[in-house]
Write a protein that holds these residues in place. Structure first.
Motif, PDB file in Angstrom:
ATOM      1  N   ALA A  66      -4.508  -2.682  -3.614  1.00 51.14           N
ATOM      2  CA  ALA A  66      -3.826  -3.505  -2.334  1.00 51.14           C
ATOM      3  C   ALA A  66      -4.716  -4.114  -1.525  1.00 51.14           C
ATOM      4  O   ALA A  66      -4.442  -5.126  -0.824  1.00 51.14           O
ATOM      5  N   TYR A  67      -6.078  -3.700  -1.447  1.00 51.36           N
ATOM      6  CA  TYR A  67      -6.966  -4.477  -0.577  1.00 51.36           C
ATOM      7  C   TYR A  67      -7.265  -5.712  -1.107  1.00 51.36           C
ATOM      8  O   TYR A  67      -7.727  -6.859  -0.152  1.00 51.36           O
TER       9      TYR A  67
ATOM     10  N   PRO B  40       2.269   3.250  -3.810  1.00 52.13           N
ATOM     11  CA  PRO B  40       1.863   4.731  -4.595  1.00 52.13           C
ATOM     12  C   PRO B  40       2.648   5.834  -4.111  1.00 52.13           C
ATOM     13  O   PRO B  40       2.568   6.796  -5.123  1.00 52.13           O
TER      14      PRO B  40
ATOM     15  N   THR C 214      -4.267  11.206  -0.579  1.00 46.59           N
ATOM     16  CA  THR C 214      -3.819  11.372  -1.891  1.00 46.59           C
ATOM     17  C   THR C 214      -4.692  11.780  -2.874  1.00 46.59           C
ATOM     18  O   THR C 214      -4.600  12.717  -3.842  1.00 46.59           O
TER      19      THR C 214
ATOM     20  N   PRO D 103      -4.212   2.010  -3.678  1.00 45.51           N
ATOM     21  CA  PRO D 103      -4.612   1.276  -2.457  1.00 45.51           C
ATOM     22  C   PRO D 103      -5.704   0.550  -2.603  1.00 45.51           C
ATOM     23  O   PRO D 103      -5.657  -0.634  -1.881  1.00 45.51           O
ATOM     24  N   LEU D 104      -6.659   0.764  -3.463  1.00 46.77           N
ATOM     25  CA  LEU D 104      -7.683  -0.124  -3.738  1.00 46.77           C
ATOM     26  C   LEU D 104      -7.289  -1.235  -4.382  1.00 46.77           C
ATOM     27  O   LEU D 104      -7.962  -2.492  -4.052  1.00 46.77           O
TER      28      LEU D 104
ATOM     29  N   MET E  47      -4.470   2.141   4.982  1.00 42.56           N
ATOM     30  CA  MET E  47      -4.649   2.002   3.460  1.00 42.56           C
ATOM     31  C   MET E  47      -5.701   2.861   3.042  1.00 42.56           C
ATOM     32  O   MET E  47      -5.475   3.645   1.984  1.00 42.56           O
TER      33      MET E  47
ATOM     34  N   SER F  75       0.837  -1.014  -0.177  1.00 42.62           N
ATOM     35  CA  SER F  75       0.063  -0.015  -0.027  1.00 42.62           C
ATOM     36  C   SER F  75       0.749   1.250   0.033  1.00 42.62           C
ATOM     37  O   SER F  75       0.232   2.308  -0.275  1.00 42.62           O
TER      38      SER F  75
ATOM     39  N   VAL G 257      -3.528   7.599  -6.667  1.00 44.62           N
ATOM     40  CA  VAL G 257      -4.598   7.795  -5.934  1.00 44.62           C
ATOM     41  C   VAL G 257      -5.503   6.404  -5.823  1.00 44.62           C
ATOM     42  O   VAL G 257      -5.768   5.805  -4.553  1.00 44.62           O
TER      43      VAL G 257
END
Lengths: 483, 70
Positions: free
Chosen positions: A281-282, A87, B56, A278-279, B49, A84, A275
């Motif tokens: 990475a979930y 990015p 960001t 992280p979605l 996260m 995460s 941006v």
């Protein structure tokens, strides 16, 4: 037996779909070098998001990550943390790399280093380490595909054939379509991976314990040490934190990630990808659930190889229908193949662009370079496949070593991007000392405090650069004084 | 972009990083309270996260807003 046939058929249908999509993506773009390597520098947000996501979530996400949670418990969150944080690298470094690449025609890391520091050998050197790191990484993906096939089909498709099938599909579309093929297939494979990961991550705890919450309460009762740091195996905070930092920020130097920055249509797209990142990475969250589910399931008979925990749970414990096993295999293969495609593509490009074109074939035309790159993708994949069959135990060491060395080129690359005052001698001396320290603590001596060896390498690296820069700054003054 | 902007973005990245390693993660190193069925330490990572995403996203919106050509 009929179960294995269902599993195999579902997976074959999936492979054909990937192949069809990959070949179809071939555009006129693919025939120029810039098109083949960087999609003509016109890759937009959606495809870029899936390319950058898919190449980092490899076979390791489906095999290694649950394996870590199963074996160590909480230290597995290091994987969640470092992925995460990637990015941050995309946001800070990506737009500058894309911009310089567009202005000066760079396509690889070697291009940037060789041009900025005005040293051809530096570019060749960066290229060679890159290839040495990428080939074992690709081998691991191919071997992962073979293992998955063999296990999920109960041996109906043996290791060599499963690895060969996955590798043929990938090589075919990378050969024909270059980055466009990778982009479209990564979009499809990314969606596949996310869907399968969430499905399995919720279904396995549900069928074994009646839900995720129930699973964790049971672990808390019986083996609470798995749920907090330092975990079941006692990973210290120092080792944990430095592994996160090196993996997250060292990722800036992975050739397959770095080179994708050149393909972005704008710095703005790269920022938008960071941006959204992280979605992606979930995706790891459900995969870690699966690892945790294995802790109690295999409490009495621990698995010999922790990274088989997902396969064992799906195949032996949860007793899913062959349809679900077929989908699981397709999702896990998607992870291995989407990363493998990027690795083969990057290795082929780096080999031709940084090594061949800088040495033996300086006069090569654009068309000849594309042709050679295509064939070098095939050669690299074939080499990785052969290594996967031989399965030498030194493979992981080679990977660790080569990636550690690439990270030591980071101060040099950041210098080329942001600190023009850094001199060639300083950064080269820094990289040499950093590499030495890294190799020492990785392979020869225990790293102090158990920290990641790369941290010591980078600290030494930066210290040497600073010393050299100070010496260079003093020199003109000393000379004037002498006159 | 202004210096304040870059400072704030840098600060955001630094805070998110430190929350996930030593010493930030020390304060979350426990099982209770469980959130959504997960032990608190795991939830902590999922939370950061999300915060990284939100921060960001704000930084992106401030920088690029409605401007489509940059």
């Amino acid at each position: 037996m009929s179960d294995s046939i269902i599993v195999t058929s579902i997976t074959l249908v999936y492979l054909v779909a990937v192949l069809w999509l990959g070949l179809r993506a071939r555009s006129q773009n693919s025939s120029s070098l810039e098109g083949y390597v960087a999609g003509g520098r016109h890759v937009g947000v959606v495809i870029l998001f899936f390319i950058l996501g898919a190449e980092i979530f490899s076979a390791f996400a489906f095999l290694g990550a649950p394996g870590w949670a199963y074996k160590h418990g909480s230290p597995a969150f290091y994987i969640l943390a470092y992925l995460s944080l990637v990015p941050i690298v995309i946001w800070s470094v990506g737009p500058r790399v894309a911009d310089l690449g567009r202005k000066r025609g760079y396509l690889t890391q070697g291009d940037l280093l060789a041009d900025h520091y005005d040293s051809k050998p530096l570019g060749v050197f960066a290229g060679l380490i890159g290839v040495v790191a990428l080939v074992p990484y690709l081998t691991i993906q191919i071997a992962g595909a073979g293992l998955l096939f063999q296990a999920a089909t109960d041996g109906l498709v043996p290791f060599w054939l499963g690895a060969l099938l996955a590798f043929l599909v990938v090589t075919a579309y990378v050969f024909c379509s270059g980055l466009s093929g990778i982009g479209w297939t990564n979009l499809m494979q990314g969606i596949m991976m996310i869907a399968i990961a969430w499905f399995l991550g919720l279904a396995i705890p549900d069928s074994l314990y009646g839900g995720v919450g129930e699973m964790f309460s049971k672990i808390q009762l019986e083996m609470p040490e798995y749920l907090t740091m330092p975990g079941a195996t006692g990973m210290g905070w120092g080792a944990f934190s430095t592994a996160i930092l090196i993996s997250a920020f060292g990722s800036a130097m992975w050739p397959h990630l770095f080179m994708k920055f050149y393909s972005a249509d704008s710095g703005r797209s790269l920022r938008r990808v960071s941006v959204l990142y992280p979605l992606y990475a979930y995706l790891l969250v459900p995969l870690l659930f699966i690892g945790f589910a294995g802790i109690l399931a295999f409490a009495d008979t621990p698995l010999e190889r922790p990274d088989t925990v997902l396969l064992k749970l799906v195949m032996e414990v949860a007793d899913f229908s062959p349809w679900i096993i077929g989908l699981m295999l397709s999702g896990a293969l998607a992870a291995a193949m989407s990363t493998g495609a990027n690795l083969a593509h990057t290795a082929g490009v780096v080999l031709v662009r940084d090594v061949f074109c800088a040495t033996v074939m300086r006069e090569a035309s654009d068309a000849a370079a594309v042709k050679l790159t295509r064939w070098s993708v095939v050669a690299v994949s074939l080499l990785a496949y052969v290594i996967a069959l031989l399965n030498p135990s030194s493979l992981v060491l080679l990977l660790l070593g080569a990636y550690g060395l690439i990270v030591q080129l980071m101060p040099m690359a950041l210098g080329a991007l942001f600190f023009p005052q850094l001199k060639r001698q300083s950064v080269m001396a820094g990289a040499a000392v950093g590499s030495g320290l890294f190799l020492l603590f990785q392979f020869a001596v225990d790293s102090p405090f158990g920290w990641h060896a790369g941290v010591w390498g980078l600290l030494g690296n930066i210290a040497v650069i600073t010393l050299f820069q100070m010496a260079v700054a003093k020199k003109p003054a000393a000379r004037e004084a002498a006159i | 972009m202004s210096k304040t902007y870059h400072f704030l973005v840098g600060l955001h990245f630094t805070v998110c990083t430190l929350a996930m390693i030593w010493p930030g993660a020390l304060i979350a190193n426990r099982i209770e309270p469980t959130v959504l069925g997960m032990p608190f330490l795991m939830f902590w990572y999922i939370l950061w996260m999300g915060l990284l995403f939100v921060g960001t996203w704000i930084a992106y919106t401030v920088r690029h807003g409605g401007d489509r050509n940059v």
